[in-house]
Design a protein around this motif. Structure first.
Motif, PDB file in Angstrom:
ATOM      1  N   ARG A 192      59.160   6.438  -0.299  1.00 48.33           N
ATOM      2  CA  ARG A 192      60.001   6.993  -1.366  1.00 48.33           C
ATOM      3  C   ARG A 192      59.836   6.135  -2.611  1.00 48.33           C
ATOM      4  O   ARG A 192      59.869   4.905  -2.532  1.00 48.33           O
ATOM      5  N   THR A 193      59.667   6.771  -3.749  1.00 46.48           N
ATOM      6  CA  THR A 193      59.622   6.055  -5.015  1.00 46.48           C
ATOM      7  C   THR A 193      61.027   6.056  -5.597  1.00 46.48           C
ATOM      8  O   THR A 193      61.602   7.122  -5.847  1.00 46.48           O
ATOM      9  N   LEU A 194      61.592   4.864  -5.778  1.00 44.72           N
ATOM     10  CA  LEU A 194      62.945   4.732  -6.308  1.00 44.72           C
ATOM     11  C   LEU A 194      62.958   4.608  -7.825  1.00 44.72           C
ATOM     12  O   LEU A 194      63.971   4.915  -8.460  1.00 44.72           O
ATOM     13  N   GLU A 227      59.211   1.048  -4.642  1.00 48.94           N
ATOM     14  CA  GLU A 227      59.017   1.949  -3.505  1.00 48.94           C
ATOM     15  C   GLU A 227      59.726   1.401  -2.274  1.00 48.94           C
ATOM     16  O   GLU A 227      59.865   0.188  -2.121  1.00 48.94           O
TER      17      GLU A 227
END
Length: 177
Positions: free
Chosen positions: A2-4, A65
């Motif tokens: 997941r890209t935060l 990430e």
């Protein structure tokens, strides 16, 4: 994965932070790097990370990430270090010096953190990036669940990183990279 966060963030004095303590009132460079095995990502203060950049002042490209397992280290990253990290609360964020805060969706648990960089020397030479000027450095912060383990330097190629590692790391006699 997941890209935060994937955006330009503002750094000042070549630093940006991860904070997770709602009562956080700052820390010193020496506190953050006390006893650390690298000079780019200081993790000595519980719940906080002090991140060094090549650019002194201005916007840099920054990505955060979260992975389920250790990601491979891509060859285009010139610098890479790892440290253990455990947030003190779910109020975790990337914090600019004296400014913005971007919430990072990280549950409270133990993580391994990899901090990667490229273009540090070019950014150091640029010193200050004004609006509209091209940027030369990019940073990646990766988190994944892992038991606490000592930190270390995975890759070192720039003079800027070598300088900061020399400031905080005492390598055993005869060690090579």
């Amino acid at each position: 994965m997941r890209t935060l966060l994937d955006r330009q963030v503002y750094v000042c004095y070549g630093q940006i932070y991860v904070e997770s303590d709602p009562e956080f009132e700052g820390l010193s460079l020496d506190e953050a790097f006390e006893g650390q095995a690298n000079g780019l990502c200081g993790a000595a203060v519980p719940g906080a990370l002090w991140l060094i950049t090549g650019l002194h002042t201005g916007a840099v490209a920054f990505t955060v990430e979260v992975h389920e397992e250790p990601p491979p280290l891509a060859p285009h990253w010139q610098e890479a270090v790892e440290v253990p990290f455990r947030p003190l609360s779910e109020d975790v964020g990337l914090a600019e010096w004296g400014g913005g805060f971007w919430h990072l969706d990280l549950p409270v648990r133990d993580y391994r953190v990899r901090y990667c960089a490229r273009g540090m020397d070019e950014a150091r030479d640029q010193d200050t990036r004004l609006d509209g000027e091209p940027g030369s450095d990019h940073y990646l912060l990766q988190f994944w669940p892992a038991a606490p383990a000592p930190g270390g330097i995975l890759r070192r190629t720039s003079g800027t990183a070598a300088y900061w590692h020399a400031e905080f790391v005492t390598e055993p006699e005869g060690a090579t990279r």
